[in-house]
Design an enzyme around this catalytic site. Sequence first.
Site, PDB file in Angstrom:
ATOM      1  N   ILE A 234      32.916  50.245  52.924  1.00 38.03           N
ATOM      2  CA  ILE A 234      34.139  49.457  52.771  1.00 38.03           C
ATOM      3  C   ILE A 234      33.916  48.175  51.984  1.00 38.03           C
ATOM      4  O   ILE A 234      34.862  47.469  51.687  1.00 38.03           O
ATOM      5  CB  ILE A 234      34.763  49.091  54.144  1.00 38.03           C
ATOM      6  N   GLY A 235      32.690  47.889  51.675  1.00 34.96           N
ATOM      7  CA  GLY A 235      32.472  46.668  50.911  1.00 34.96           C
ATOM      8  C   GLY A 235      31.040  46.552  50.442  1.00 34.96           C
ATOM      9  O   GLY A 235      30.163  47.292  50.890  1.00 34.96           O
ATOM     10  N   ARG A 241      25.510  46.001  51.736  1.00 34.46           N
ATOM     11  CA  ARG A 241      26.573  47.002  51.703  1.00 34.46           C
ATOM     12  C   ARG A 241      27.182  47.030  53.095  1.00 34.46           C
ATOM     13  O   ARG A 241      26.492  46.837  54.095  1.00 34.46           O
ATOM     14  CB  ARG A 241      26.011  48.370  51.347  1.00 34.46           C
ATOM     15  N   VAL A 242      28.485  47.284  53.146  1.00 36.56           N
ATOM     16  CA  VAL A 242      29.176  47.246  54.438  1.00 36.56           C
ATOM     17  C   VAL A 242      29.874  48.584  54.665  1.00 36.56           C
ATOM     18  O   VAL A 242      30.534  49.113  53.761  1.00 36.56           O
ATOM     19  CB  VAL A 242      30.190  46.076  54.474  1.00 36.56           C
ATOM     20  N   ASP A 349      29.959  29.142  51.855  1.00 39.91           N
ATOM     21  CA  ASP A 349      30.312  30.224  50.924  1.00 39.91           C
ATOM     22  C   ASP A 349      31.764  30.675  51.157  1.00 39.91           C
ATOM     23  O   ASP A 349      32.069  31.865  51.167  1.00 39.91           O
ATOM     24  CB  ASP A 349      29.349  31.406  51.091  1.00 39.91           C
TER      25      ASP A 349
HETATM   26  N1  LIG Z   1      33.609  42.835  59.126  1.00 43.87           N
HETATM   27  C1  LIG Z   1      34.090  43.348  57.994  1.00 43.87           C
HETATM   28  N2  LIG Z   1      35.199  44.108  58.008  1.00 43.87           N
HETATM   29  C2  LIG Z   1      35.687  44.620  56.857  1.00 43.87           C
HETATM   30  N3  LIG Z   1      35.133  44.433  55.644  1.00 43.87           N
HETATM   31  C3  LIG Z   1      34.013  43.692  55.572  1.00 43.87           C
HETATM   32  C4  LIG Z   1      33.432  43.115  56.735  1.00 43.87           C
HETATM   33  N4  LIG Z   1      32.327  42.439  56.368  1.00 43.87           N
HETATM   34  C5  LIG Z   1      32.236  42.572  55.040  1.00 43.87           C
HETATM   35  N5  LIG Z   1      33.244  43.320  54.547  1.00 43.87           N
HETATM   36  C6  LIG Z   1      33.473  43.674  53.144  1.00 43.87           C
HETATM   37  O1  LIG Z   1      32.219  43.768  52.500  1.00 43.87           O
HETATM   38  C7  LIG Z   1      32.144  42.813  51.426  1.00 43.87           C
HETATM   39  C8  LIG Z   1      30.731  42.304  51.345  1.00 43.87           C
HETATM   40  O2  LIG Z   1      30.371  41.705  52.570  1.00 43.87           O
HETATM   41  P1  LIG Z   1      29.590  40.328  52.591  1.00 43.87           P
HETATM   42  O3  LIG Z   1      30.367  39.329  51.815  1.00 43.87           O
HETATM   43  O4  LIG Z   1      29.329  39.970  54.004  1.00 43.87           O
HETATM   44  O5  LIG Z   1      28.259  40.729  51.823  1.00 43.87           O
HETATM   45  P2  LIG Z   1      27.238  39.822  51.012  1.00 43.87           P
HETATM   46  O6  LIG Z   1      26.263  40.695  50.331  1.00 43.87           O
HETATM   47  O7  LIG Z   1      26.691  38.803  51.934  1.00 43.87           O
HETATM   48  O8  LIG Z   1      28.200  39.134  49.984  1.00 43.87           O
HETATM   49  P3  LIG Z   1      27.957  37.998  48.907  1.00 43.87           P
HETATM   50  O9  LIG Z   1      27.704  38.715  47.641  1.00 43.87           O
HETATM   51  O10 LIG Z   1      29.274  37.304  48.969  1.00 43.87           O
HETATM   52  O11 LIG Z   1      26.852  37.149  49.393  1.00 43.87           O
HETATM   53  C9  LIG Z   1      33.194  41.766  51.778  1.00 43.87           C
HETATM   54  O12 LIG Z   1      33.685  41.109  50.635  1.00 43.87           O
HETATM   55  C10 LIG Z   1      34.267  42.586  52.444  1.00 43.87           C
HETATM   56  O13 LIG Z   1      35.100  43.190  51.478  1.00 43.87           O
HETATM   57 MG   LIG Z   2      30.316  37.910  50.695  1.00 44.99          MG
END
Ligand SMILES: Nc1ncnc2c1ncn2[C@@H]1O[C@H](COP(=O)(O)OP(=O)(O)OP(=O)(O)O)[C@@H](O)[C@H]1O
Ligand SMILES: [Mg+2]
Length: 478
Positions: A234-235, A241-242, A349
């Site tokens: 989903i993200g 990766r999420v 952030d």
């Molecule tokens: N709890 C959640 N529920 C739904 N979607 C989520 C959740 N956590 C993260 N996501 C999705 O996943 C994407 C990436 O998550 P996140 O920002 O935590 O990752 P990151 O690698 O730390 O990002 P960044 O590149 O901003 O540092 C988010 O922008 C969001 O779209």
């Molecule tokens: Mg993020």
Amino acid sequence: MKKSTLARHLSVQLGQVSLIPLLQQSSSSSSTTTSNPSRFQKFLEEKLDGHRSSSLSIEHLDNNCLDDKDCILSQDFFCTPDYITPDGQQISYLDCNKENIECPRSPEKVTTAKSKRLRKGGFAVSFGSESPLHNLVMEVASDALGSDEVNTEKSSVTGSERKPNYVSQSAVALRCRVMPPPCVRNPYSKETAEMDVDPFGNQRSKSLAAGIFPTENGDGLSRYRTDFHEIEQIGWGNFSRVFKVLKRIDGCMYAVKHSIRQLHLDTERTHALMEVQALAALGYHQNTVGYYNSWFENAQLYIQMELCDRSLSITRSSQLLSEEEILKAMHQVAKALQFIHERGIAHLDVKPDNIYVKNGVYKLGDFGCATLIDGSLPIEEGDARYMPLEILNDNYDHLDKVDIFSLGAAIYELIKRSPLPKSGPQLLNLREGKISLLPGHSIQFQNLLKVMVDPNPVKRPSAKELLEHSIFDRFDRP
Ligand SMILES: Nc1ncnc2c1ncn2[C@@H]1O[C@H](COP(=O)(O)OP(=O)(O)OP(=O)(O)O)[C@@H](O)[C@H]1O
Ligand SMILES: [Mg+2]
């Protein structure tokens, strides 16, 4: 036969924590419950004696892995900076940064003689060896362990010395972990009742037939695969990766985020853990993403979180927000900021990608850059487009006000409906507190945005002051 299986089953569960406190409790309570000890009690006492005779103290269990099979991969084994340090355990970040330094011990749990009793229909029920629940435990235990392991385990607990085919409890516990529990539909959860895909089909039998869950490193010990059924990605971010997942044991949906890279160095792990430590220290607030659990697996950090519907990212979502909806988001994120700032933590952030929506409620997520406002932890600034000038000049005196600037910049981006540039005059103007006129939006709103992105952090309102602004009168008060 049945009792010994139950004993093994319980010892397997205990192997994941520490056996000693329960053994002590059990041995003390046994004297009050019966003068004629059962085989189970005898077994526990033998284990306790065995542990004592081999000088296996709690401290040894905490700090030293007896052999390689006794180590369970866990963030417990990595020293990390604390957002909340238990009394009397002052540790400095720098100390923890050293390789191979002892982790501070958690405060010891007070062991009481109380035992939990299962209540059914208002009555306390116990399950004797003939009860259906007892039989169910037996079945699961024998299902989880092959007959060869049963023999191995038996021989190792009856003899006073370790036999060559000794299998440590931790290894057996790990083996048990990978048996997936049945994937059940949660009757209380609307989410799972309305699901169009059916992950509840014979997942367990399939995975058993396939030889448990293969992991990338082939060790078959994936906690992620054992505990969750992955629905979809989903993200993604720069580092993670999420995934939307269903937790097998409770039938509820969660988001699990895991680092893309393998984190082999202690320093990398320490850094990654700052996110979960901030989440854990903060606790619950309706406008921050809920945190449940975290663990290391395959040298990657996994974080189980509350599942949200989407983020406000304007590059990943085509949804247009009205001014009213944007104000609502701003109000709720300001509440999240007030909450975290009061606990001494700055997010660093704040941006639309890190603001999630769930059932119309806005939640601040991605605490990967969170740090302490007092500057006692290292500072890693977030996305440069949302960072004020002082951060680029290494001035970290007002970290809470950095979040206010970032929220102002994020709201400005959502209103403009075009991503902030990574460089150029528009970005420079924003950092100088100059925002272009926003036709159709009230002067009051534009003035508020302007003061939020003021180049002087002292002039920016705090989250609390922001929430007291009359523009938010129509929303509920904090
Ligand atoms: N709890 C959640 N529920 C739904 N979607 C989520 C959740 N956590 C993260 N996501 C999705 O996943 C994407 C990436 O998550 P996140 O920002 O935590 O990752 P990151 O690698 O730390 O990002 P960044 O590149 O901003 O540092 C988010 O922008 C969001 O779209
Ligand atoms: Mg993020």
